[in-house]
Design a protein around this motif. Structure first.
Motif, PDB file in Angstrom:
ATOM      1  N   PHE A 142      17.692 -15.073   0.709  1.00  0.00           N
ATOM      2  CA  PHE A 142      18.084 -14.210   1.829  1.00  0.00           C
ATOM      3  C   PHE A 142      16.881 -13.443   2.386  1.00  0.00           C
ATOM      4  O   PHE A 142      15.971 -13.066   1.656  1.00  0.00           O
ATOM      5  N   ARG A 143      16.897 -13.210   3.718  1.00  0.00           N
ATOM      6  CA  ARG A 143      15.867 -12.410   4.372  1.00  0.00           C
ATOM      7  C   ARG A 143      16.485 -11.478   5.415  1.00  0.00           C
ATOM      8  O   ARG A 143      17.434 -11.859   6.110  1.00  0.00           O
ATOM      9  N   PHE A 144      15.925 -10.297   5.518  1.00  0.00           N
ATOM     10  CA  PHE A 144      16.239  -9.345   6.583  1.00  0.00           C
ATOM     11  C   PHE A 144      14.957  -9.139   7.370  1.00  0.00           C
ATOM     12  O   PHE A 144      14.011  -8.521   6.882  1.00  0.00           O
ATOM     13  N   LEU A 145      14.901  -9.705   8.581  1.00  0.00           N
ATOM     14  CA  LEU A 145      13.676  -9.621   9.391  1.00  0.00           C
ATOM     15  C   LEU A 145      13.897  -8.607  10.508  1.00  0.00           C
ATOM     16  O   LEU A 145      14.791  -8.760  11.341  1.00  0.00           O
ATOM     17  N   HIS A 146      13.048  -7.605  10.526  1.00  0.00           N
ATOM     18  CA  HIS A 146      13.141  -6.503  11.490  1.00  0.00           C
ATOM     19  C   HIS A 146      12.038  -6.640  12.531  1.00  0.00           C
ATOM     20  O   HIS A 146      10.854  -6.699  12.189  1.00  0.00           O
ATOM     21  N   VAL A 147      12.434  -6.732  13.794  1.00  0.00           N
ATOM     22  CA  VAL A 147      11.479  -6.919  14.889  1.00  0.00           C
ATOM     23  C   VAL A 147      11.107  -5.567  15.480  1.00  0.00           C
ATOM     24  O   VAL A 147      11.975  -4.834  15.972  1.00  0.00           O
ATOM     25  N   SER A 148       9.819  -5.221  15.432  1.00  0.00           N
ATOM     26  CA  SER A 148       9.370  -3.910  15.901  1.00  0.00           C
ATOM     27  C   SER A 148       8.231  -4.071  16.909  1.00  0.00           C
ATOM     28  O   SER A 148       8.000  -5.156  17.443  1.00  0.00           O
ATOM     29  N   THR A 149       7.512  -3.000  17.145  1.00  0.00           N
ATOM     30  CA  THR A 149       6.563  -2.916  18.254  1.00  0.00           C
ATOM     31  C   THR A 149       5.223  -2.356  17.807  1.00  0.00           C
ATOM     32  O   THR A 149       5.139  -1.619  16.817  1.00  0.00           O
ATOM     33  N   ASP A 150       4.179  -2.653  18.595  1.00  0.00           N
ATOM     34  CA  ASP A 150       2.863  -2.074  18.317  1.00  0.00           C
ATOM     35  C   ASP A 150       2.791  -0.602  18.711  1.00  0.00           C
ATOM     36  O   ASP A 150       1.852   0.103  18.332  1.00  0.00           O
ATOM     37  N   GLU A 151       3.778  -0.121  19.464  1.00  0.00           N
ATOM     38  CA  GLU A 151       3.725   1.263  19.930  1.00  0.00           C
ATOM     39  C   GLU A 151       3.862   2.280  18.794  1.00  0.00           C
ATOM     40  O   GLU A 151       3.529   3.450  18.976  1.00  0.00           O
ATOM     41  N   VAL A 152       4.327   1.835  17.624  1.00  0.00           N
ATOM     42  CA  VAL A 152       4.428   2.751  16.486  1.00  0.00           C
ATOM     43  C   VAL A 152       3.053   3.227  16.032  1.00  0.00           C
ATOM     44  O   VAL A 152       2.928   4.271  15.387  1.00  0.00           O
ATOM     45  N   TYR A 153       1.991   2.480  16.373  1.00  0.00           N
ATOM     46  CA  TYR A 153       0.645   2.818  15.919  1.00  0.00           C
ATOM     47  C   TYR A 153      -0.047   3.847  16.802  1.00  0.00           C
ATOM     48  O   TYR A 153      -1.137   4.323  16.468  1.00  0.00           O
ATOM     49  N   GLY A 154       0.539   4.172  17.955  1.00  0.00           N
ATOM     50  CA  GLY A 154      -0.072   5.170  18.816  1.00  0.00           C
ATOM     51  C   GLY A 154      -0.959   4.572  19.882  1.00  0.00           C
ATOM     52  O   GLY A 154      -0.692   3.495  20.402  1.00  0.00           O
ATOM     53  N   SER A 155      -2.041   5.274  20.202  1.00  0.00           N
ATOM     54  CA  SER A 155      -2.900   4.889  21.316  1.00  0.00           C
ATOM     55  C   SER A 155      -4.328   4.654  20.845  1.00  0.00           C
ATOM     56  O   SER A 155      -4.805   5.305  19.911  1.00  0.00           O
ATOM     57  N   LEU A 156      -5.005   3.710  21.504  1.00  0.00           N
ATOM     58  CA  LEU A 156      -6.389   3.388  21.189  1.00  0.00           C
ATOM     59  C   LEU A 156      -7.317   3.794  22.326  1.00  0.00           C
ATOM     60  O   LEU A 156      -6.945   3.739  23.496  1.00  0.00           O
ATOM     61  N   GLN A 157      -8.531   4.154  21.972  1.00  0.00           N
ATOM     62  CA  GLN A 157      -9.593   4.323  22.952  1.00  0.00           C
ATOM     63  C   GLN A 157     -10.246   2.962  23.212  1.00  0.00           C
ATOM     64  O   GLN A 157     -10.100   2.036  22.403  1.00  0.00           O
ATOM     65  N   PRO A 158     -10.971   2.819  24.324  1.00  0.00           N
ATOM     66  CA  PRO A 158     -11.537   1.507  24.662  1.00  0.00           C
ATOM     67  C   PRO A 158     -12.369   0.865  23.570  1.00  0.00           C
ATOM     68  O   PRO A 158     -12.356  -0.362  23.405  1.00  0.00           O
ATOM     69  N   GLN A 159     -13.079   1.686  22.794  1.00  0.00           N
ATOM     70  CA  GLN A 159     -13.984   1.125  21.788  1.00  0.00           C
ATOM     71  C   GLN A 159     -13.325   0.967  20.415  1.00  0.00           C
ATOM     72  O   GLN A 159     -13.936   0.414  19.488  1.00  0.00           O
ATOM     73  N   ASP A 160     -12.084   1.411  20.254  1.00  0.00           N
ATOM     74  CA  ASP A 160     -11.414   1.360  18.949  1.00  0.00           C
ATOM     75  C   ASP A 160     -11.042  -0.066  18.567  1.00  0.00           C
ATOM     76  O   ASP A 160     -10.713  -0.884  19.434  1.00  0.00           O
ATOM     77  N   PRO A 161     -11.069  -0.370  17.255  1.00  0.00           N
ATOM     78  CA  PRO A 161     -10.596  -1.691  16.816  1.00  0.00           C
ATOM     79  C   PRO A 161      -9.090  -1.817  17.021  1.00  0.00           C
ATOM     80  O   PRO A 161      -8.371  -0.817  17.084  1.00  0.00           O
ATOM     81  N   ALA A 162      -8.613  -3.052  17.124  1.00  0.00           N
ATOM     82  CA  ALA A 162      -7.196  -3.308  17.372  1.00  0.00           C
ATOM     83  C   ALA A 162      -6.348  -2.883  16.172  1.00  0.00           C
ATOM     84  O   ALA A 162      -6.836  -2.750  15.044  1.00  0.00           O
ATOM     85  N   PHE A 163      -5.054  -2.675  16.436  1.00  0.00           N
ATOM     86  CA  PHE A 163      -4.112  -2.290  15.385  1.00  0.00           C
ATOM     87  C   PHE A 163      -4.028  -3.380  14.320  1.00  0.00           C
ATOM     88  O   PHE A 163      -3.857  -4.555  14.629  1.00  0.00           O
ATOM     89  N   ARG A 164      -4.109  -2.951  13.062  1.00  0.00           N
ATOM     90  CA  ARG A 164      -3.862  -3.834  11.930  1.00  0.00           C
ATOM     91  C   ARG A 164      -2.561  -3.407  11.257  1.00  0.00           C
ATOM     92  O   ARG A 164      -1.999  -2.361  11.576  1.00  0.00           O
ATOM     93  N   ARG A 312      -4.200   2.647  25.503  1.00  0.00           N
ATOM     94  CA  ARG A 312      -4.487   1.245  25.185  1.00  0.00           C
ATOM     95  C   ARG A 312      -3.768   0.833  23.920  1.00  0.00           C
ATOM     96  O   ARG A 312      -3.695   1.586  22.949  1.00  0.00           O
ATOM     97  N   TYR A 313      -3.198  -0.376  23.950  1.00  0.00           N
ATOM     98  CA  TYR A 313      -2.696  -1.048  22.754  1.00  0.00           C
ATOM     99  C   TYR A 313      -3.464  -2.350  22.583  1.00  0.00           C
ATOM    100  O   TYR A 313      -3.788  -3.028  23.565  1.00  0.00           O
ATOM    101  N   ALA A 314      -3.728  -2.703  21.338  1.00  0.00           N
ATOM    102  CA  ALA A 314      -4.341  -3.999  21.045  1.00  0.00           C
ATOM    103  C   ALA A 314      -3.933  -4.407  19.643  1.00  0.00           C
ATOM    104  O   ALA A 314      -3.893  -3.584  18.734  1.00  0.00           O
ATOM    105  N   ILE A 315      -3.602  -5.674  19.481  1.00  0.00           N
ATOM    106  CA  ILE A 315      -3.111  -6.191  18.203  1.00  0.00           C
ATOM    107  C   ILE A 315      -4.156  -7.086  17.543  1.00  0.00           C
ATOM    108  O   ILE A 315      -4.697  -7.999  18.165  1.00  0.00           O
ATOM    109  N   ASP A 316      -4.425  -6.785  16.279  1.00  0.00           N
ATOM    110  CA  ASP A 316      -5.202  -7.696  15.442  1.00  0.00           C
ATOM    111  C   ASP A 316      -4.187  -8.569  14.704  1.00  0.00           C
ATOM    112  O   ASP A 316      -3.506  -8.104  13.791  1.00  0.00           O
ATOM    113  N   CYS A 317      -4.072  -9.833  15.117  1.00  0.00           N
ATOM    114  CA  CYS A 317      -3.077 -10.720  14.490  1.00  0.00           C
ATOM    115  C   CYS A 317      -3.746 -11.721  13.549  1.00  0.00           C
ATOM    116  O   CYS A 317      -3.247 -12.842  13.357  1.00  0.00           O
ATOM    117  N   SER A 318      -4.854 -11.300  12.956  1.00  0.00           N
ATOM    118  CA  SER A 318      -5.572 -12.214  12.061  1.00  0.00           C
ATOM    119  C   SER A 318      -4.779 -12.506  10.790  1.00  0.00           C
ATOM    120  O   SER A 318      -4.927 -13.585  10.192  1.00  0.00           O
TER     121      SER A 318
END
Length: 371
Positions: A142-164, A312-318
């Motif tokens: 069994f699995r419970f998969l919860h779909v969420s958003t990058d907005e939980v991480y807040g805001s980035l400045q232009p030079q900041d690394p992407a959300f991990r 700014r939002y940015a996702i690190d999907c590595s």
């Protein structure tokens, strides 16, 4: 709450697993269900409250499919959810159900707390009780998969690394705060009760069948109606854009292969400023549906910025790329072209969703924002 009697009019295929998909008449959920049925990923039970952003017309082509069943209802109705779990015995739950628009959360935060926080808690509780009664083999599967958003991480400045996945949470809007709370409850149910959960945090989705309050469909439809194309502030707020079909493929992959208890960030690898997005839509429309006397970009109108607008939002999907082998298939140019073409080709769907309630909201949100 009283349970509405549901007639069991069909028997699902026993070859495929069964999914309970919540919020499956919304934008991402409906696209996921269409893909699941067409690709024969699973039998699908769709539980949706049918709020303003839900649209069963999106799912009309599979409405009579024997591997699909729709029930109108609220994830916060524990009795109803428990009943469905017992009747359909799903192998997994995918929770898309959410209030999801930042502007609406500023105007009416209560709705977001009720659905995103309380509703997710009630769904988790019903799922936990169902899961605990399963056989040990079924519990492991069994699995419970919860779909969420990058907005939980807040805001980035232009030079900041992407959300991990390990980026600290720092939500800045009622919507983001409500999703952050729901994420924490999902995590807690895994660590406290052992419920086999998975969480995905995605960037901005776009594509066919999106309710036209969001930037891309709003821009397309306003442009075609020769209405102003509103852009908040200076238009330089940056988002990472993820084509919805790529997102659906990623969710299914996480469901199949994701490690229990883990979070996976899903991004489109397409950071674009809002102004650039609108200008590119205008350029596509100039080619596909040209005006005789002007360019669509002449409709661009800068309006007063909304409160707490993340820069700014940015996702690190590595992680999902490295661990599960996923990569987005659409770049922004190809995905945007497909999206604009879909809205041009589906005027009946557009007319059906653009109700009086939608027009009233546009007036409420944008009328007093002129700079």
């Amino acid at each position: 709450m009283r349970i509405i009697t549901i007639l069991m009019t069909q028997i699902f295929s026993t070859i495929m697993p069964t999914l309970l998909v919540t919020g499956g008449a919304g934008f991402i959920g409906a696209n996921f269900i269409l893909q699941a049925i067409k690709s024969q990923w699973a039998n699908v039970v769709n539980l949706d409250k049918l709020t303003y952003a839900s649209n069963l017309q999106t799912l009309a082509e599979i409405a009579s499919n024997p591997n699909y069943h729709f029930i109108q209802g609220d994830i916060g109705n524990v009795e109803l959810v428990s009943y469905l779990l017992e009747q359909y015995q799903p192998d997994a739950i995918i929770n898309f159900a959410a209030e999801s628009h930042v502007d609406r959360s500023i105007l009416s935060p209560h709705d977001f707390i009720q659905t995103n926080v309380v509703g997710t808690f009630q769904l988790l509780e019903a799922s936990r009780l169902y899961w605990q009664k399963l056989s040990s083999t079924k519990q492991q599967q069994f699995r419970f998969l919860h779909v969420s958003t990058d907005e939980v991480y807040g805001s980035l400045q232009p030079q900041d690394p992407a959300f991990r996945e390990d980026t600290p949470y720092a939500p800045n809007s009622p919507y983001a705060a409500s999703k952050a709370a729901s994420d924490h409850f999902v995590r807690a149910y895994y660590h406290t009760y052992g419920l086999p959960t998975l969480t995905t945090n995605c960037s901005n989705n776009y594509g066919p069948r999106q309710f036209p309050e969001k930037l891309i469909p709003l821009t397309i439809l306003n442009a075609l109606d020769s209405k102003p194309l509103p852009i908040y502030g200076d238009g330089q707020n940056v988002r990472d854009w993820l084509y919805v079909i790529d997102h659906c493929e990623a969710i299914y992959l996480v469901l199949q292969q994701g490690k229990v208890g883990e979070t996976y960030n899903i991004g489109g690898l397409n950071e674009q400023a809002n102004l650039t997005v609108v200008e590119r839509i205008c350029a596509i429309l100039d080619e596909l549906a040209p005006k005789s006397n002007s360019h669509y970009s002449s409709l661009i109108t800068f309006v007063k910025d909304r409160p707490g607008h993340d820069r700014r939002y940015a996702i690190d999907c590595s992680k999902i790329s490295r661990d599960l082998g996923w990569q987005p298939q659409e770049n922004f140019d190809s995905g945007l072209l497909k999206t604009v073409q879909w809205y041009l080709n589906n005027s009946d769907w557009v007319n059906q969703v653009r109700s009086g309630d939608y027009q009233n909201w546009l007036k409420q949100n944008y009328e007093n924002r002129k700079l």
